[in-house]
Motif scaffolding. Structure first.
Motif, short mmCIF file in Angstrom:
data_model
loop_
_atom_site.label_atom_id
_atom_site.label_comp_id
_atom_site.label_asym_id
_atom_site.label_seq_id
_atom_site.Cartn_x
_atom_site.Cartn_y
_atom_site.Cartn_z
N MET A 1 0.85 -1.19 0.00
CA MET A 1 0.00 0.00 0.00
C MET A 1 0.89 1.24 0.00
SD MET A 1 -2.80 -1.40 2.71
CE MET A 1 -1.62 -2.52 3.48
N ASP A 11 2.63 5.25 3.79
CA ASP A 11 1.80 4.13 3.38
C ASP A 11 0.68 3.90 4.38
OD1 ASP A 11 3.49 3.82 1.28
OD2 ASP A 11 4.42 1.96 1.99
N MET A 12 -0.41 3.30 3.90
CA MET A 12 -1.50 2.96 4.80
C MET A 12 -1.11 1.77 5.68
SD MET A 12 -5.09 3.65 2.83
CE MET A 12 -4.77 2.84 1.26
N GLU A 13 -1.61 1.78 6.91
CA GLU A 13 -1.39 0.69 7.85
C GLU A 13 -2.72 -0.02 8.12
OE1 GLU A 13 0.40 2.36 11.30
OE2 GLU A 13 2.31 2.80 10.30
N ILE A 14 -2.64 -1.23 8.60
CA ILE A 14 -3.84 -2.02 8.89
C ILE A 14 -4.25 -1.79 10.34
CG2 ILE A 14 -4.82 -4.34 9.04
CD1 ILE A 14 -2.78 -5.19 6.90
N THR A 17 -8.75 -6.33 10.86
CA THR A 17 -9.08 -7.23 9.75
C THR A 17 -10.27 -8.10 10.14
OG1 THR A 17 -7.56 -8.96 10.53
CG2 THR A 17 -6.65 -7.30 9.03
N ALA A 237 -4.02 0.89 -2.38
CA ALA A 237 -4.26 -0.25 -1.51
C ALA A 237 -4.15 -1.54 -2.31
CB ALA A 237 -5.64 -0.13 -0.85
N CYS A 241 -11.17 -0.05 -2.38
CA CYS A 241 -11.48 0.92 -1.32
C CYS A 241 -12.93 1.36 -1.48
CB CYS A 241 -10.54 2.12 -1.42
SG CYS A 241 -8.81 1.70 -1.13
N CYS A 244 -14.23 6.14 2.98
CA CYS A 244 -13.19 6.70 3.83
C CYS A 244 -13.77 7.81 4.69
CB CYS A 244 -12.03 7.22 2.99
SG CYS A 244 -12.51 8.41 1.71
N ARG A 274 -11.06 -5.07 5.71
CA ARG A 274 -10.17 -4.52 6.73
C ARG A 274 -10.31 -3.01 6.77
NH1 ARG A 274 -4.39 -6.35 4.26
NH2 ARG A 274 -5.25 -8.28 5.15
N LEU A 276 -8.01 0.34 6.96
CA LEU A 276 -6.67 0.86 6.77
C LEU A 276 -6.61 2.30 7.27
CD1 LEU A 276 -6.26 -0.36 3.06
CD2 LEU A 276 -5.57 -1.58 5.15
N THR A 277 -5.43 2.75 7.67
CA THR A 277 -5.28 4.12 8.14
C THR A 277 -4.04 4.76 7.53
OG1 THR A 277 -3.93 3.56 10.09
CG2 THR A 277 -6.34 3.52 10.36
#
Length: 285
Positions: A1, A11-14, A17, A237, A241, A244, A274, A276-277
């Motif tokens: 990502m 980058d986006m983090e998880i 999930t 991603a 998506c 948001c 999931r 993502l942030t």
């Protein structure tokens, strides 16, 4: 990502999930809330990813928002109704949308005056022949009026903080469309707020700089766009998506609900959804 084109976004983090199909994220009372359509659950997620089932909703699709007094409104999209949902999960009728369309209702947004706008896509997705979508406004007394009747698959919506403008994502028109808002919720002055060529914008949110983030399923990214169409930032991603929202303690965390569109879990299969942030360049409006 990964991120582009500005290069300044991480980058986006998880965050979490195991969601069957996430949609319609909202930031409220210090937590992220979202719909899990396949599981029929309204979820609240803490900053560490811990999830709580706030309510069980017997509708596909369903979406939600809060009135200024804290009343939770949930659109039971398959039934054509807006329900008040209490803290114990009890649902009571608020507005009847069924007379305006027999097709599923999609998204809701409220404003500080207690008005609520709800849109419907106008056909049975994905099998049905595409038809004109619509937008209704629900007054504080539960009265429903149609205000727009020819939208091309309306999706996410936002109202500007001053209540003067409503922006709706028209997925099949590949654009964000804006309207002027009258005190009674009537819409006028329809215009293209931003074209999104090649993308089909789904859920959206507005930031303090006046830019809109939109999620796109087919392109598996979230895009920050200025009024007029200039692309400011893109977050990539590894799956579609769907929507948001900006939130977090300072309003600068972008939360993205993402799912693998093909093979969505129905009966006990893998849950690919999931949250993502990513840190955003501007806080929520």
């Amino acid at each position: 990502m990964s991120s582009r084109p500005g290069g300044g976004l991480p980058d986006m983090e998880i965050l979490t999930t195991g969601i069957a199909m996430g949609e319609s994220p909202r930031w409220h009372d210090g937590r992220l809330h979202l719909s899990d359509w396949m599981a029929g659950e309204l979820l609240a997620v803490d900053s560490d990813g811990t999830r709580e089932v706030v309510a069980r909703i017997s509708s596909f699709p369903f979406c939600f928002d809060w009135l200024p007094d804290g009343t939770l409104l949930v659109v039971f999209g398959s039934d054509g109704s807006v329900m008040r949902v209490a803290g114990d999960g009890t649902a009571t009728p608020y507005a009847d949308l069924a007379p305006y369309s027999r097709h599923p209702w999609n998204e809701i947004v409220t404003d500080r005056r207690g008005l609520a706008w709800v849109n419907g896509i106008g056909f049975d997705f994905p099998e049905g022949e595409p038809g004109p979508g619509q937008l209704v406004v629900v007054g504080s007394d539960g009265e429903v009026r149609q205000v727009v009747g020819d939208l091309a698959f309306p999706n996410g919506m936002v109202v500007t903080p001053d209540g003067s403008t409503l922006v709706v994502a028209e997925s099949y028109a590949e654009c964000l469309t804006a309207f002027d808002v009258a005190p009674d919720g009537t819409l006028s002055g329809r215009r293209v707020w931003a074209a999104t060529p090649g993308d089909h914008p789904d859920g959206i949110c507005l930031d303090a700089d006046g830019a809109v983030w939109y999620a796109d399923v087919g392109s598996s990214h979230c895009v920050r766009v200025a009024e007029g169409g200039d692309v400011l930032d893109v977050l990539e991603a590894d799956r579609g998506c769907f929507s948001c929202v900006l939130g977090g303690d300072d309003g600068r965390t972008l939360f993205v609900v993402a799912n693998s569109w093909e093979g969505l879990v129905v009966d006990g299969g893998e849950r690919t959804g999931r949250v993502l942030t990513a840190r955003a360049p501007a806080a929520s409006a």
